[in-house]
Design a protein around this motif. Sequence first.
Motif, PDB file in Angstrom:
ATOM      1  N   TYR A  13       1.016  -0.686   0.086  1.00  0.00           N
ATOM      2  CA  TYR A  13      -0.140   0.561   0.223  1.00  0.00           C
ATOM      3  C   TYR A  13       1.169   1.211  -0.098  1.00  0.00           C
ATOM      4  O   TYR A  13       1.748   1.617   1.014  1.00  0.00           O
ATOM      5  CB  TYR A  13      -1.067  -0.111   1.239  1.00  0.00           C
ATOM      6  CG  TYR A  13      -1.669  -1.672   1.280  1.00  0.00           C
ATOM      7  CD1 TYR A  13      -2.969  -1.526   0.490  1.00  0.00           C
ATOM      8  CD2 TYR A  13      -0.924  -2.241   1.701  1.00  0.00           C
ATOM      9  CE1 TYR A  13      -3.115  -2.891   0.828  1.00  0.00           C
ATOM     10  CE2 TYR A  13      -2.059  -3.634   2.419  1.00  0.00           C
ATOM     11  CZ  TYR A  13      -3.066  -3.179   1.579  1.00  0.00           C
ATOM     12  OH  TYR A  13      -3.766  -4.647   1.433  1.00  0.00           O
ATOM     13  N   LEU A  14       0.133   2.301  -0.849  1.00  0.00           N
ATOM     14  CA  LEU A  14       1.086   3.758  -0.475  1.00  0.00           C
ATOM     15  C   LEU A  14       1.020   4.525   0.566  1.00  0.00           C
ATOM     16  O   LEU A  14       0.158   3.841   1.510  1.00  0.00           O
ATOM     17  CB  LEU A  14       0.574   4.515  -1.981  1.00  0.00           C
ATOM     18  CG  LEU A  14       0.757   4.412  -3.153  1.00  0.00           C
ATOM     19  CD1 LEU A  14       0.461   3.286  -3.499  1.00  0.00           C
ATOM     20  CD2 LEU A  14      -0.220   5.251  -4.205  1.00  0.00           C
ATOM     21  N   SER A  15       2.428   4.857   0.573  1.00  0.00           N
ATOM     22  CA  SER A  15       2.574   5.767   1.524  1.00  0.00           C
ATOM     23  C   SER A  15       3.552   6.888   1.297  1.00  0.00           C
ATOM     24  O   SER A  15       3.629   6.752   0.441  1.00  0.00           O
ATOM     25  CB  SER A  15       3.716   4.495   2.565  1.00  0.00           C
ATOM     26  OG  SER A  15       5.008   4.647   2.761  1.00  0.00           O
ATOM     27  N   PRO A  16       3.422   7.397   2.848  1.00  0.00           N
ATOM     28  CA  PRO A  16       4.853   8.848   2.801  1.00  0.00           C
ATOM     29  C   PRO A  16       6.073   8.217   2.319  1.00  0.00           C
ATOM     30  O   PRO A  16       6.677   9.522   0.982  1.00  0.00           O
ATOM     31  CB  PRO A  16       4.375   9.438   4.091  1.00  0.00           C
ATOM     32  CG  PRO A  16       3.681   9.162   4.740  1.00  0.00           C
ATOM     33  CD  PRO A  16       3.161   7.265   3.819  1.00  0.00           C
ATOM     34  N   LYS A  17       6.227   7.337   2.107  1.00  0.00           N
ATOM     35  CA  LYS A  17       7.553   7.277   1.390  1.00  0.00           C
ATOM     36  C   LYS A  17       7.307   6.711  -0.229  1.00  0.00           C
ATOM     37  O   LYS A  17       8.569   6.827  -0.731  1.00  0.00           O
ATOM     38  CB  LYS A  17       8.117   5.796   1.549  1.00  0.00           C
ATOM     39  CG  LYS A  17       9.028   6.357   3.391  1.00  0.00           C
ATOM     40  CD  LYS A  17       9.686   5.187   4.138  1.00  0.00           C
ATOM     41  CE  LYS A  17      10.291   5.755   5.284  1.00  0.00           C
ATOM     42  NZ  LYS A  17      11.214   4.420   6.078  1.00  0.00           N
ATOM     43  N   SER A  54      -4.807   0.746  -2.598  1.00  0.00           N
ATOM     44  CA  SER A  54      -4.300   1.332  -1.645  1.00  0.00           C
ATOM     45  C   SER A  54      -5.456   2.504  -1.055  1.00  0.00           C
ATOM     46  O   SER A  54      -5.739   3.420   0.021  1.00  0.00           O
ATOM     47  CB  SER A  54      -3.500   2.237  -2.191  1.00  0.00           C
ATOM     48  OG  SER A  54      -1.894   1.872  -2.337  1.00  0.00           O
ATOM     49  N   CYS A  55      -6.589   2.999  -1.854  1.00  0.00           N
ATOM     50  CA  CYS A  55      -7.388   3.501  -1.505  1.00  0.00           C
ATOM     51  C   CYS A  55      -8.621   2.272  -0.785  1.00  0.00           C
ATOM     52  O   CYS A  55      -8.880   3.095   0.382  1.00  0.00           O
ATOM     53  CB  CYS A  55      -8.405   3.960  -2.945  1.00  0.00           C
ATOM     54  SG  CYS A  55      -7.470   5.385  -4.140  1.00  0.00           S
ATOM     55  N   SER A  60     -11.201   4.277   1.772  1.00  0.00           N
ATOM     56  CA  SER A  60     -12.048   4.789   1.019  1.00  0.00           C
ATOM     57  C   SER A  60     -12.228   3.865  -0.287  1.00  0.00           C
ATOM     58  O   SER A  60     -11.711   2.432  -0.663  1.00  0.00           O
ATOM     59  CB  SER A  60     -11.403   6.094   0.396  1.00  0.00           C
ATOM     60  OG  SER A  60     -12.118   7.019   0.033  1.00  0.00           O
ATOM     61  N   SER A  61     -12.854   4.160  -1.489  1.00  0.00           N
ATOM     62  CA  SER A  61     -12.539   3.399  -2.961  1.00  0.00           C
ATOM     63  C   SER A  61     -12.219   4.797  -4.220  1.00  0.00           C
ATOM     64  O   SER A  61     -11.732   5.664  -3.674  1.00  0.00           O
ATOM     65  CB  SER A  61     -14.199   3.556  -2.564  1.00  0.00           C
ATOM     66  OG  SER A  61     -14.210   4.687  -3.682  1.00  0.00           O
ATOM     67  N   ILE A  89      -0.579  12.055   0.831  1.00  0.00           N
ATOM     68  CA  ILE A  89       0.008  11.088   0.250  1.00  0.00           C
ATOM     69  C   ILE A  89      -1.266  11.390  -1.189  1.00  0.00           C
ATOM     70  O   ILE A  89      -2.201  11.446  -1.790  1.00  0.00           O
ATOM     71  CB  ILE A  89      -0.246   9.448   0.634  1.00  0.00           C
ATOM     72  CG1 ILE A  89      -0.019   9.531   1.479  1.00  0.00           C
ATOM     73  CG2 ILE A  89       0.152   8.823  -0.828  1.00  0.00           C
ATOM     74  CD1 ILE A  89      -0.015   7.796   2.369  1.00  0.00           C
ATOM     75  N   TYR A  90      -0.805  12.106  -2.434  1.00  0.00           N
ATOM     76  CA  TYR A  90      -1.736  12.990  -3.245  1.00  0.00           C
ATOM     77  C   TYR A  90      -0.959  12.652  -4.636  1.00  0.00           C
ATOM     78  O   TYR A  90       0.376  12.278  -4.337  1.00  0.00           O
ATOM     79  CB  TYR A  90      -1.661  14.524  -3.944  1.00  0.00           C
ATOM     80  CG  TYR A  90      -2.435  14.871  -2.190  1.00  0.00           C
ATOM     81  CD1 TYR A  90      -3.626  15.064  -2.848  1.00  0.00           C
ATOM     82  CD2 TYR A  90      -1.138  15.186  -1.318  1.00  0.00           C
ATOM     83  CE1 TYR A  90      -4.227  15.417  -1.941  1.00  0.00           C
ATOM     84  CE2 TYR A  90      -2.973  15.899  -0.527  1.00  0.00           C
ATOM     85  CZ  TYR A  90      -3.850  15.873  -0.404  1.00  0.00           C
ATOM     86  OH  TYR A  90      -4.594  16.861   1.085  1.00  0.00           O
TER      87      TYR A  90
END
Length: 197
Positions: A13-17, A54-55, A60-61, A89-90
């Motif tokens: 999953y996406l992270s700030p890194k 990740s959403c 969320s979705s 995280i954008y």
Amino acid sequence: MSEKKWKLHEEFYLSPKTMAIIPIRYGSKIYSKIVEEDREVITPYKPLDVIKKSCRFYASSYDGRREGTKELIGVTHKAPIVIDPIQSIYVFPTASPTNSECVWISYEHVIHYEPSSKMKTNVTLGNNVTIQLPISTYSFENQLFRTAHLQSKIVQRLRSYYREDLLHPMEAAEKSRKYRHYSDLFKNDSESNRLYR
């Protein structure tokens, strides 16, 4: 590169890194190479699937996030999305998200960009690694500005909604808390008063 050399990460999953999600081919399949500040991860999912997972991980979705982008900045084509506003995280796509060459870039990690040819852009990320993307510098810059606009709108909403708590967190907490001493529980209870004399 053979599959045996890859350490596949089934759950990611996406992270700030996370700095970029790059599609890579393995036979007839599309996997994702995820570039982070301190490592690279290979996952057997397409970049869009990594975004969707990740959403969901952040409650969320993908469709919900896209609707949010449309509501806030009116963008539907190649829409940037917020994965998690709390961790900032954008991400934005370099092409249509269903395009097999679409790369997702983390807005926070773009340090520098410049054209390498008419339809390619060199992008330097937060770890000073430069990647070449199949997108014109004009289009890349447009995607970057759209994402900045989305982030600005979300931060603006969060600040206005939580302004009182953000500016005076202790005062807000004190106002909402009701203190009672345990002896107050028995003040108007004659039976309790009789027992505790």
